[in-house]
Design a protein around this motif. Structure first.
Motif, PDB file in Angstrom:
ATOM      1  N   GLN A   1      31.711  36.567  46.719  1.00  0.00           N
ATOM      2  CA  GLN A   1      31.648  35.897  45.183  1.00  0.00           C
ATOM      3  C   GLN A   1      32.959  35.132  45.222  1.00  0.00           C
ATOM      4  O   GLN A   1      32.339  35.519  44.292  1.00  0.00           O
ATOM      5  CB  GLN A   1      30.577  36.899  44.861  1.00  0.00           C
ATOM      6  CG  GLN A   1      29.783  37.737  45.606  1.00  0.00           C
ATOM      7  CD  GLN A   1      28.532  36.226  46.047  1.00  0.00           C
ATOM      8  OE1 GLN A   1      28.548  35.442  45.457  1.00  0.00           O
ATOM      9  NE2 GLN A   1      28.122  36.957  47.140  1.00  0.00           N
ATOM     10  N   GLY A   2      34.720  36.466  45.158  1.00  0.00           N
ATOM     11  CA  GLY A   2      34.594  36.008  44.469  1.00  0.00           C
ATOM     12  C   GLY A   2      34.908  37.072  43.094  1.00  0.00           C
ATOM     13  O   GLY A   2      34.090  37.315  43.022  1.00  0.00           O
ATOM     14  N   THR A   3      36.328  37.425  42.313  1.00  0.00           N
ATOM     15  CA  THR A   3      36.395  37.803  41.623  1.00  0.00           C
ATOM     16  C   THR A   3      37.861  37.719  40.545  1.00  0.00           C
ATOM     17  O   THR A   3      38.617  37.001  41.564  1.00  0.00           O
ATOM     18  CB  THR A   3      36.092  39.298  42.106  1.00  0.00           C
ATOM     19  OG1 THR A   3      35.881  40.545  41.128  1.00  0.00           O
ATOM     20  CG2 THR A   3      37.372  40.296  42.577  1.00  0.00           C
ATOM     21  N   GLU A   4      37.275  38.759  39.583  1.00  0.00           N
ATOM     22  CA  GLU A   4      38.893  38.536  38.681  1.00  0.00           C
ATOM     23  C   GLU A   4      38.816  40.100  38.838  1.00  0.00           C
ATOM     24  O   GLU A   4      38.598  40.865  37.902  1.00  0.00           O
ATOM     25  CB  GLU A   4      38.796  38.200  37.183  1.00  0.00           C
ATOM     26  CG  GLU A   4      38.471  36.601  37.357  1.00  0.00           C
ATOM     27  CD  GLU A   4      38.582  35.689  36.296  1.00  0.00           C
ATOM     28  OE1 GLU A   4      38.582  36.329  35.405  1.00  0.00           O
ATOM     29  OE2 GLU A   4      37.917  34.721  36.053  1.00  0.00           O
ATOM     30  N   ILE A   5      40.322  40.611  38.800  1.00  0.00           N
ATOM     31  CA  ILE A   5      41.022  41.753  38.505  1.00  0.00           C
ATOM     32  C   ILE A   5      41.609  41.763  37.668  1.00  0.00           C
ATOM     33  O   ILE A   5      43.390  40.602  37.692  1.00  0.00           O
ATOM     34  CB  ILE A   5      41.467  42.075  40.287  1.00  0.00           C
ATOM     35  CG1 ILE A   5      42.459  41.803  40.460  1.00  0.00           C
ATOM     36  CG2 ILE A   5      39.952  42.487  41.021  1.00  0.00           C
ATOM     37  CD1 ILE A   5      42.760  42.309  41.750  1.00  0.00           C
ATOM     38  N   GLN A   6      42.460  42.643  37.194  1.00  0.00           N
ATOM     39  CA  GLN A   6      43.647  43.060  35.952  1.00  0.00           C
ATOM     40  C   GLN A   6      44.446  43.969  36.799  1.00  0.00           C
ATOM     41  O   GLN A   6      43.840  44.428  37.381  1.00  0.00           O
ATOM     42  CB  GLN A   6      43.446  43.661  34.546  1.00  0.00           C
ATOM     43  CG  GLN A   6      42.328  42.043  33.557  1.00  0.00           C
ATOM     44  CD  GLN A   6      42.241  42.866  32.451  1.00  0.00           C
ATOM     45  OE1 GLN A   6      42.322  44.119  31.937  1.00  0.00           O
ATOM     46  NE2 GLN A   6      43.062  42.505  31.628  1.00  0.00           N
ATOM     47  N   ALA A   7      45.636  43.663  36.764  1.00  0.00           N
ATOM     48  CA  ALA A   7      46.788  44.762  36.734  1.00  0.00           C
ATOM     49  C   ALA A   7      47.855  44.460  36.449  1.00  0.00           C
ATOM     50  O   ALA A   7      48.521  44.007  35.086  1.00  0.00           O
ATOM     51  CB  ALA A   7      47.441  44.510  38.451  1.00  0.00           C
TER      52      ALA A   7
END
Length: 112
Positions: free
Chosen positions: A15-21
């Motif tokens: 689905q695709g996604t967004e993450i933080q790092a």
């Protein structure tokens, strides 16, 4: 904290996604920390191309590719001018958009 937008990939992130790092984290580490199981056959030692990604947005914010990384990238499937080895590309403060290529040249994949 920068956001990494991952475009849809049929296997790793349908689905695709967004993450933080955190800044200073490699793209590969960030993906693995968020259970996106990108291949990294050489254990992130810059010895293969299985963690190849294409940085669609934010490339200039990453650390510069070393000569060793550039030499390996020449062997990557689907190489583009914005290609990086995710184990070598360290985040700064800018958001990124990345695409994980559909194929790698890894002939002995683990966990499958």
């Amino acid at each position: 904290m920068p956001i990494i937008k991952i475009l849809p990939h049929p296997e790793y992130c349908p689905q695709g996604t967004e993450i933080q790092a955190l800044p200073g984290t490699t793209i590969c580490e960030a993906l693995l920390d968020h259970e996106i199981e990108i291949e990294h056959a050489c254990d992130m030692s810059c010895a293969c191309t299985t963690c190849h990604v294409i940085v669609r947005q934010g490339l200039s914010s990453l650390n510069e590719a070393t000569e060793e990384e550039e030499d390996l990238l020449d062997k990557a499937w689907g190489l583009e001018p914005q290609s990086r080895l995710s184990c070598q590309a360290r985040l700064a403060k800018e958001d990124l958009t990345i695409e994980i290529p559909r194929y790698t040249i890894n002939h002995a994949r683990e966990h499958h």
